[in-house]
Design an enzyme around this catalytic site. Structure first.
Site, mmCIF file in Angstrom:
data_model
loop_
_atom_site.group_PDB
_atom_site.id
_atom_site.type_symbol
_atom_site.label_atom_id
_atom_site.label_comp_id
_atom_site.label_asym_id
_atom_site.label_seq_id
_atom_site.Cartn_x
_atom_site.Cartn_y
_atom_site.Cartn_z
ATOM 1 N N HIS A 91 5.035 16.007 7.782
ATOM 2 C CA HIS A 91 4.289 14.848 7.280
ATOM 3 C C HIS A 91 2.808 14.919 7.640
ATOM 4 O O HIS A 91 1.951 14.500 6.864
ATOM 5 C CB HIS A 91 4.859 13.549 7.872
ATOM 6 N N ASN A 127 -3.444 6.080 6.051
ATOM 7 C CA ASN A 127 -4.187 6.910 7.005
ATOM 8 C C ASN A 127 -4.914 6.037 8.024
ATOM 9 O O ASN A 127 -4.763 4.811 8.041
ATOM 10 C CB ASN A 127 -5.143 7.851 6.268
ATOM 11 N N TYR A 155 0.848 -1.202 0.000
ATOM 12 C CA TYR A 155 0.000 0.000 0.000
ATOM 13 C C TYR A 155 0.877 1.243 0.000
ATOM 14 O O TYR A 155 1.781 1.379 0.829
ATOM 15 C CB TYR A 155 -0.927 0.019 1.209
ATOM 16 N N HIS A 212 3.874 -39.783 22.175
ATOM 17 C CA HIS A 212 5.122 -39.192 21.695
ATOM 18 C C HIS A 212 6.293 -40.147 21.944
ATOM 19 O O HIS A 212 7.136 -40.374 21.065
ATOM 20 C CB HIS A 212 5.393 -37.857 22.415
ATOM 21 N N ASP A 218 14.363 8.457 4.636
ATOM 22 C CA ASP A 218 13.026 8.540 4.050
ATOM 23 C C ASP A 218 13.046 8.206 2.564
ATOM 24 O O ASP A 218 12.023 7.791 2.003
ATOM 25 C CB ASP A 218 12.448 9.945 4.244
ATOM 26 N N GLN A 260 10.174 16.033 9.776
ATOM 27 C CA GLN A 260 9.203 15.001 10.142
ATOM 28 C C GLN A 260 7.855 15.624 10.513
ATOM 29 O O GLN A 260 6.797 15.036 10.261
ATOM 30 C CB GLN A 260 9.743 14.143 11.292
ATOM 31 N N GLU A 286 5.671 -35.299 30.549
ATOM 32 C CA GLU A 286 4.514 -34.471 30.197
ATOM 33 C C GLU A 286 3.238 -35.302 30.052
ATOM 34 O O GLU A 286 2.186 -34.764 29.708
ATOM 35 C CB GLU A 286 4.805 -33.708 28.899
ATOM 36 N N GLN A 302 -11.088 -0.042 1.795
ATOM 37 C CA GLN A 302 -11.566 -0.922 0.721
ATOM 38 C C GLN A 302 -10.407 -1.634 0.022
ATOM 39 O O GLN A 302 -10.529 -2.812 -0.356
ATOM 40 C CB GLN A 302 -12.418 -0.141 -0.279
ATOM 41 N N GLU A 335 10.031 6.234 16.192
ATOM 42 C CA GLU A 335 10.097 5.718 14.820
ATOM 43 C C GLU A 335 11.449 6.074 14.194
ATOM 44 O O GLU A 335 12.181 5.202 13.727
ATOM 45 C CB GLU A 335 8.953 6.325 14.008
ATOM 46 N N HIS A 336 11.776 7.352 14.139
ATOM 47 C CA HIS A 336 13.077 7.825 13.664
ATOM 48 C C HIS A 336 13.844 8.327 14.883
ATOM 49 O O HIS A 336 13.368 9.236 15.565
ATOM 50 C CB HIS A 336 12.927 8.992 12.686
#
Length: 414
Positions: free
Chosen positions: A253, A206, A126, A404, A345, A250, A399, A183, A315-316
């Site tokens: 943005h 977004n 995306y 097993h 970036d 930054q 166990e 969508q 983030e940065h």
């Protein structure tokens, strides 16, 4: 920007460290309705939303033809093409260096173990198309998938600019859809008549994209939920103008961008605030962001400043080169005065799709390993089985799993 010190700064760090994303229930409900509608209604529902939200003309195809993609190259400048090629080369090199390797080794005589690296069969990338077209995001999401060997890579971006289409064409994308929002995520996750579903969805977007990724995460792989851009710049010495320029970069943005400067120097703190204010004067989004969510935190010491930086998990994250190994939690680290965050970036090579909301506590940014499966392998011959059988049967019986243990013993009888 707010300037805080002492107890006020410590409280702000605690609050900001717990900035986990919380979402409006009404908005989540709206997104859930869109996702469900596309999942059940297929192309008809998807087209309705594409016409309504993505500016898709009546009768237009959701898929961008290969001819349109190639034609977009002729709509951009030669300089733009060279920039894309330079950035793509660096991103590809970095992804190749990251790629995990298969191996097979003897753990003891007769028992071999290893790992196989297998690419995902398909991914949906995306690329946002809202406030700014982001051809760089096409590079950052597609190229690591190519390096991983993913055979089918689809891109979705609403109202794609010629630069976005050209970037896709230049790196070999052939499946591109001019759709966006919840969508597009639903179409990638569940498939429609014209868009086959994918194994994983990556890339920022977004709030509608983020909430849709959250909705589909149990049915389709995702990278992570990315919120508004963040910067944490930590320095007690340095060039105030350089530091301020990264904060403003930054901040532009998103009005919701989080911009933090951490320092043990009050003098530097005041200088950075002044420069950032001046630089953002004619940049409305940056000015709004710095006023709403910009903060300078003055620590008691350089050690405390670095501790706060790790608690914030930005983030940065920018720090002096000598502090690189002190940073434990970050999406990506930028070292020294001359490593402008804009390098990451666009073109230095590491990915710009990075975790926000302190997700850096448990993962870094998008990388080539997001597009592969690391599958473990084991192979024993009779000698290897005989050697390890006592360990396996003892643990199995401890166990209470008698079957097993029996599955080992039956082989030793033959």
């Amino acid at each position: 920007m707010k300037l805080l010190s002492g107890e006020e700064a410590a409280k702000a760090v605690l609050s900001l460290a717990h900035r986990y994303e919380s979402f409006d229930p009404a908005l989540e409900s709206t997104v859930a309705g869109i996702v469900k509608h596309v999942r059940t209604g297929g192309d008809a529902a998807l087209l309705d939303y594409a016409h309504k939200f993505d500016g898709l003309a009546q009768g237009a195809s959701m898929r961008v033809s290969e001819q349109e993609l190639q034609a977009a190259i002729g709509m951009v400048s030669a300089d733009f093409i060279r920039a894309i090629e330079t950035a793509a080369k660096n991103i590809r090199n970095f992804a190749e260096w990251q790629l995990p390797r298969p191996w097979f080794r003897s753990i003891h005589p007769g028992l071999r173990v290893g790992q196989a690296i297998r690419p995902l069969e398909s991914v949906g990338c995306y690329a946002p198309g809202g406030r700014y077209p982001l051809p760089s995001t096409v590079l950052m999401t597609v190229i690591p998938a190519q390096v991983a060997g993913v055979p089918r890579i689809a891109v979705a971006s609403p109202r794609p600019a010629p630069e976005t289409l050209a970037a896709a064409a230049l790196i070999g994308v052939t499946e591109f859809y001019r759709i966006g929002g919840s969508q597009a995520i639903a179409a990638f996750a569940y498939g429609t008549e014209s868009i086959p579903r994918v194994n994983k969805i990556v890339g920022p977007g977004n709030i509608y994209v983020t909430l849709a990724k959250k909705q589909v995460a149990f049915d389709c792989g995702i990278d992570f939920l990315a919120g508004p851009t963040e910067i944490v710049y930590c320095a007690t010495e340095g060039n105030a103008e350089f530091i301020a320029s990264d904060l403003v970069a930054q901040a532009e943005h998103d009005p919701e961008a989080l911009c933090i400067f951490v320092t043990a120097s009050t003098r530097l703190a005041k200088a950075v605030v002044k420069h950032a204010t001046d630089m953002a004067k004619d940049n409305p989004i940056a000015k709004q962001s710095l006023a709403a969510r910009g903060v300078v935190l003055v620590a008691k010491s350089r050690k405390q400043a670095l501790e706060w930086t790790n608690e914030l998990g930005g983030e940065h994250v920018s720090v002096p080169s000598e502090d690189v190994y002190a940073v434990k939690c970050a999406g990506s680290i930028f070292l020294g005065d001359y490593t402008a965050q804009s390098l990451g970036d666009y073109a230095s090579g590491p990915n710009h799709t990075l975790p926000t909301g302190n997700v850096a506590r448990y993962r870094g940014g998008l990388n080539v390993m997001d597009f592969v499966r690391i599958i473990t392998i084991q192979e024993a011959n009779r000698k290897g089985l005989e050697k390890i059988a006592p360990t396996v049967t003892l643990l199995a019986e401890a166990e209470g799993l008698k079957g097993h243990a029996a599955s080992v013993r039956v082989r030793l009888k033959k």
